[in-house]
Design an enzyme around this catalytic site. Sequence first.
Site, PDB file in Angstrom:
ATOM      1  N   HIS A   1       6.004 -67.368  32.075  1.00 21.96           N
ATOM      2  CA  HIS A   1       5.840 -65.920  32.257  1.00 21.96           C
ATOM      3  C   HIS A   1       6.718 -65.362  33.376  1.00 21.96           C
ATOM      4  O   HIS A   1       6.375 -64.341  33.988  1.00 21.96           O
ATOM      5  CB  HIS A   1       4.374 -65.577  32.573  1.00 21.96           C
ATOM      6  CG  HIS A   1       3.436 -65.770  31.421  1.00 21.96           C
ATOM      7  ND1 HIS A   1       3.813 -65.609  30.107  1.00 21.96           N
ATOM      8  CD2 HIS A   1       2.115 -66.104  31.398  1.00 21.96           C
ATOM      9  CE1 HIS A   1       2.777 -65.841  29.321  1.00 21.96           C
ATOM     10  NE2 HIS A   1       1.741 -66.149  30.062  1.00 21.96           N
TER      11      HIS A   1
ATOM     12  N   LEU B   1       9.821 -69.787  24.485  1.00 19.27           N
ATOM     13  CA  LEU B   1       9.640 -68.355  24.694  1.00 19.27           C
ATOM     14  C   LEU B   1       8.164 -68.059  24.495  1.00 19.27           C
ATOM     15  O   LEU B   1       7.505 -68.684  23.660  1.00 19.27           O
ATOM     16  CB  LEU B   1      10.472 -67.549  23.690  1.00 19.27           C
ATOM     17  CG  LEU B   1      12.001 -67.642  23.803  1.00 19.27           C
ATOM     18  CD1 LEU B   1      12.666 -66.864  22.673  1.00 19.27           C
ATOM     19  CD2 LEU B   1      12.485 -67.136  25.151  1.00 19.27           C
ATOM     20  N   ASP B   2       7.645 -67.097  25.248  1.00 22.28           N
ATOM     21  CA  ASP B   2       6.238 -66.723  25.105  1.00 22.28           C
ATOM     22  C   ASP B   2       5.954 -66.272  23.675  1.00 22.28           C
ATOM     23  O   ASP B   2       6.857 -65.832  22.954  1.00 22.28           O
ATOM     24  CB  ASP B   2       5.880 -65.591  26.070  1.00 22.28           C
ATOM     25  CG  ASP B   2       5.911 -66.037  27.526  1.00 22.28           C
ATOM     26  OD1 ASP B   2       5.850 -67.251  27.773  1.00 22.28           O
ATOM     27  OD2 ASP B   2       6.001 -65.146  28.399  1.00 22.28           O
ATOM     28  N   LYS B   3       4.713 -66.348  23.285  1.00 23.92           N
ATOM     29  CA  LYS B   3       4.310 -65.989  21.924  1.00 23.92           C
ATOM     30  C   LYS B   3       4.738 -64.575  21.557  1.00 23.92           C
ATOM     31  O   LYS B   3       5.155 -64.308  20.422  1.00 23.92           O
ATOM     32  CB  LYS B   3       2.788 -66.138  21.774  1.00 23.92           C
ATOM     33  CG  LYS B   3       2.254 -65.881  20.381  1.00 23.92           C
ATOM     34  CD  LYS B   3       0.753 -66.120  20.328  1.00 23.92           C
ATOM     35  CE  LYS B   3       0.188 -65.809  18.955  1.00 23.92           C
ATOM     36  NZ  LYS B   3      -1.291 -66.030  18.900  1.00 23.92           N
TER      37      LYS B   3
ATOM     38  N   THR C   1       7.262 -62.898  22.859  1.00 20.99           N
ATOM     39  CA  THR C   1       8.667 -62.682  23.184  1.00 20.99           C
ATOM     40  C   THR C   1       9.536 -63.009  21.975  1.00 20.99           C
ATOM     41  O   THR C   1       9.301 -63.982  21.271  1.00 20.99           O
ATOM     42  CB  THR C   1       9.096 -63.557  24.381  1.00 20.99           C
ATOM     43  OG1 THR C   1       8.326 -63.191  25.528  1.00 20.99           O
ATOM     44  CG2 THR C   1      10.579 -63.367  24.699  1.00 20.99           C
TER      45      THR C   1
END
Length: 232
Positions: A182, A101-103, A105
């Site tokens: 993303h 997961l993105d930082k 998120t």
Amino acid sequence: MRLDKYLVHANIGTRKEVKELIRKSRIKVNGVIVKKDDLKIDEKQDTVLFDDEEVIYQKYVYYMLNKPQGVVSATTDRKDKTVLECFDIPLKDDVFPVGRLDKDTEGLLLISNDGALAHRLLSLKYHVDKKYYVKCEKEVTTEMIASLEDVIKLKDETYQPGKVERIGVDEIYLTIQEGKFHQVKRMLHYVGNEVTYLKRVQFGSLKLDEKLRPGEWRSLTKEEIVELGGQL
């Protein structure tokens, strides 16, 4: 392996809790009460008892983490805190986040050392759903939803159709199977909107336990492991 680490991996308790159990003479190794939490044991040969019941060592471990913002989905990082640092127990050396997961998120992240399961969950040929709660900058229109549910072609990437469930004027659930870099943010940007908050709520059959606050974790239940395709 150290006795306290063995007990933690067997889900008997946290490191602090198992040390207390050992201090209270509730742990036996090969029939003998032990008092040292750093006792070296052979997990394949020695028999460990907790209150006279055998402790079964787990080869594979499965944890659900409600990933908070600000940590990275990695095992190590020189700059940022990693998802493994959210755990207050000694983890097996071979555990890793299944996917990323993105930082910025939040939400469901599976932590495990089951490589075969990770491959099945992440491989596109198995069509595993990933469901996100998406808060948007502005209203999500019917036209935007139609575009999100169609193939999206960018200059450098192509995204397969998602599934959208509207839950508010500027809120949706978006389900995708690819999980590219993303992806959700780029899909919303493509249709003329922006993501202001993103949280994964489901990964395959596994649903985020809403009792877990960001940064908290728990072991998967036997039922969750079986349904996900893991090994007991």
